[in-house]
Design a protein around this motif. Sequence first.
Motif, PDB file in Angstrom:
ATOM      1  N   VAL A 232       0.823  -1.204   0.000  1.00 40.60           N
ATOM      2  CA  VAL A 232       0.000   0.000   0.000  1.00 40.60           C
ATOM      3  C   VAL A 232       0.861   1.260   0.000  1.00 40.60           C
ATOM      4  N   TYR A 233       1.831   1.319   0.885  1.00 42.88           N
ATOM      5  CA  TYR A 233       2.568   2.569   1.101  1.00 42.88           C
ATOM      6  C   TYR A 233       3.917   2.635   0.393  1.00 42.88           C
ATOM      7  N   GLY A 234       4.530   1.472   0.157  1.00 42.11           N
ATOM      8  CA  GLY A 234       5.840   1.476  -0.479  1.00 42.11           C
ATOM      9  C   GLY A 234       6.972   1.597   0.537  1.00 42.11           C
ATOM     10  N   MET A 364      -4.785  -3.789 -12.141  1.00 38.92           N
ATOM     11  CA  MET A 364      -5.066  -2.493 -11.509  1.00 38.92           C
ATOM     12  C   MET A 364      -5.264  -2.601  -9.998  1.00 38.92           C
ATOM     13  N   LEU A 365      -5.311  -3.816  -9.478  1.00 35.24           N
ATOM     14  CA  LEU A 365      -5.654  -4.006  -8.066  1.00 35.24           C
ATOM     15  C   LEU A 365      -4.674  -3.332  -7.098  1.00 35.24           C
ATOM     16  N   PRO A 366      -3.356  -3.467  -7.258  1.00 35.77           N
ATOM     17  CA  PRO A 366      -2.458  -2.833  -6.272  1.00 35.77           C
ATOM     18  C   PRO A 366      -2.673  -1.331  -6.131  1.00 35.77           C
ATOM     19  N   GLU A 367      -2.770  -0.624  -7.256  1.00 32.95           N
ATOM     20  CA  GLU A 367      -2.984   0.826  -7.182  1.00 32.95           C
ATOM     21  C   GLU A 367      -4.374   1.152  -6.647  1.00 32.95           C
ATOM     22  N   LYS A 370      -4.230   0.873  -2.865  1.00 31.82           N
ATOM     23  CA  LYS A 370      -3.570   2.022  -2.239  1.00 31.82           C
ATOM     24  C   LYS A 370      -4.534   3.202  -2.130  1.00 31.82           C
ATOM     25  N   THR A 371      -5.249   3.460  -3.208  1.00 28.92           N
ATOM     26  CA  THR A 371      -6.196   4.576  -3.209  1.00 28.92           C
ATOM     27  C   THR A 371      -7.326   4.331  -2.214  1.00 28.92           C
ATOM     28  N   ALA A 372      -7.813   3.094  -2.163  1.00 32.32           N
ATOM     29  CA  ALA A 372      -8.931   2.776  -1.271  1.00 32.32           C
ATOM     30  C   ALA A 372      -8.545   2.911   0.193  1.00 32.32           C
ATOM     31  N   VAL A 373      -7.329   2.520   0.540  1.00 31.33           N
ATOM     32  CA  VAL A 373      -6.876   2.630   1.931  1.00 31.33           C
ATOM     33  C   VAL A 373      -6.787   4.097   2.352  1.00 31.33           C
ATOM     34  N   LEU A 374      -6.248   4.920   1.450  1.00 35.42           N
ATOM     35  CA  LEU A 374      -6.047   6.333   1.773  1.00 35.42           C
ATOM     36  C   LEU A 374      -7.330   7.146   1.657  1.00 35.42           C
TER      37      LEU A 374
END
Length: 652
Positions: A232-234, A364-367, A370-374
């Motif tokens: 998610v964050y890198g 597209m799931l990883p990106e 990340k957007t959904a968490v934030l």
Amino acid sequence: MSANEYLRAQKLGEKRYQAAVAKNEYPYLPVLDEIISPSDTVGEVNLGLQTISLDRVVGTATAARTTAFASNFMPILDYHTEFGMKWAALCESHIEEGIHDPIKVYEYMNKFYVVEGNKRVSVLKYFGADSVPAMVTRKIPRRTDSLENKIYFEFIDFHKQTGINYVYFSQLGGYDKLREFIGITKDAVFTEDERLDFNSAHLAFEKAYLAKKGNEELTITVDDAMLVFLNVYGYEALKNMTTSQVKDSVDKVWNEIVLTNEKKDKTVLPKLDPVEPKKSILDRVIKPSGPSNLKVAFVYDKSPANSVWTYSHELGRMDMENKLGDSVDSRTFCNVDTPAKLTECLGRLVDEKYDVIFTTGPEMLPEALKTAVLHPEIKILNCSLSLANSHVRTYYARMYEVKFLTGMIAGSLCADGQIGYVADYPIFGTTANINAFAIGARMVNPRAKIYLQWTKVKNADPQKFFERNGITYISDRDMIMPDDASRNFGLYHYDQNGEVVNLAMPFYNWGAFYERILRSILEGNWKQEEKNETSNAISYWWGMSAGIVDVICSKHLPAGTQKLISVMTNLIREGAITPFSGKLTSQNGIVRNEDDGAMLHEDILKMDWLAENVVGMLPTEDDLVDEAKTVVALQGIDTPESLELKSVPEVK
């Protein structure tokens, strides 16, 4: 003072001892000499002086001192013994100046067994120390097929490369994923500065993770959880976070971490059919209300004009808009085909305050996650068979039900039983489609053989193969594309003049799915559905019973075949029959399902084998063209060595 410390430590030891006895477990320190025999190892390697985690120091090398300690390294002998006096003296020395002399240990399977320094370990563990200097000798085990052994040899390679000895995963592939997040290859040199940076970042995450975990029982390791966090964050973000930022970020991804644990311990199943949300008496009295209008985005990696997959989703979007009218304002974003473009696109959608985002490809799931968490205020869905995501709902269609029917059509019409099948990506769902088609063909034609060809394999040319081998009945891409006049789609046949005769076409009715999902949001039932689930992850895997997939038959089909398909279609919709029932055997002769029932849905999801009448193999990563590797890395099946792609034999 040291006497009091010993007595406290002794109580901890006695408590652990009694607990072990009550459970009929060995109450003393594990002994390496009793765990392994000389034949279990192939050699030793002197690793020199290292700092090792005390959590990984689990036992003693020989039985000489094992009964002086409980299994938690706390002392259990009386204080008025020579052992007790020495322990107390060492304790006093540690309080005054610290313990600095290295202990001596054997490392075996990433656990440490003390050769010299048991009391030093005991004192340090009592005072809650994290690590200890040690002279380490590694005992190298023989290679076996066990999961633990395979993970260990991945650890050895990572340790040699980085010098890091405290990272451990519970599943294969963890070290490669960590390298990817860090940004190094397997042959890259890991510098001392990089090692210090990693140590600092890892320690920050570990402290936040353990604080959040508390007494919660999780079987994944700290590093399994860290992979979820980094996804998610890198890594760069983690390195630059403050302690409080790491803590807040762990809180945000905690549901994802818990789901990773659930996925490891048990199969998380998707929802197979639409169901009305269960409502309490209070819910019925107070009718939930949703928004009056939704701003909805559809993100495509290609355009509807040049992609069958995208075109099917675009048809669904337009159908949904027609049915929901002014309550939905939807927009499409095409050719979002790289992670950078997707990051930019999703950022724009966040800024423009979209309510719902459909990302239509598994890559597209990883990106999306990340957007959904934030941005939990946005409802984000992804079209894939991924099951362990609480922030992103996933959806897919049980196309194998329709492939089973088209297989029956092909088998009933093809006199010689030689049938071609064109597949694209070796991902979850595709293998079930291939096998269902093969099973359907053999059901009506015992001689049916399915010649499998892949479009995403290097130097692939399925049509040339079929032409060379005289194969005239072929299952190809599911539907026609607007900008392509070719009739090579669905199930078709080359007649005597070489003309294509279309026989049947699988059909995705994504409009029915999009309408139902968006209507549930408009009616205020989105959150209600989460309450009714035992897991926070919601994944939809709907089929013919939900009207998400169907088959369109051509007028060229004989009346008897049309009637057969009509009857079978109704039976599948009613749940009276499934393609994967009865005795099923794979290419290598292994029975995959017995006579007495239907295959479990979790086994269909994980299907990594091909039916016995399929001629062809599953491609590995090295076989694939570059554009396919990202998709397969995320959703690809594990290809057993026995099923690696080889040249397909010519038709005999």
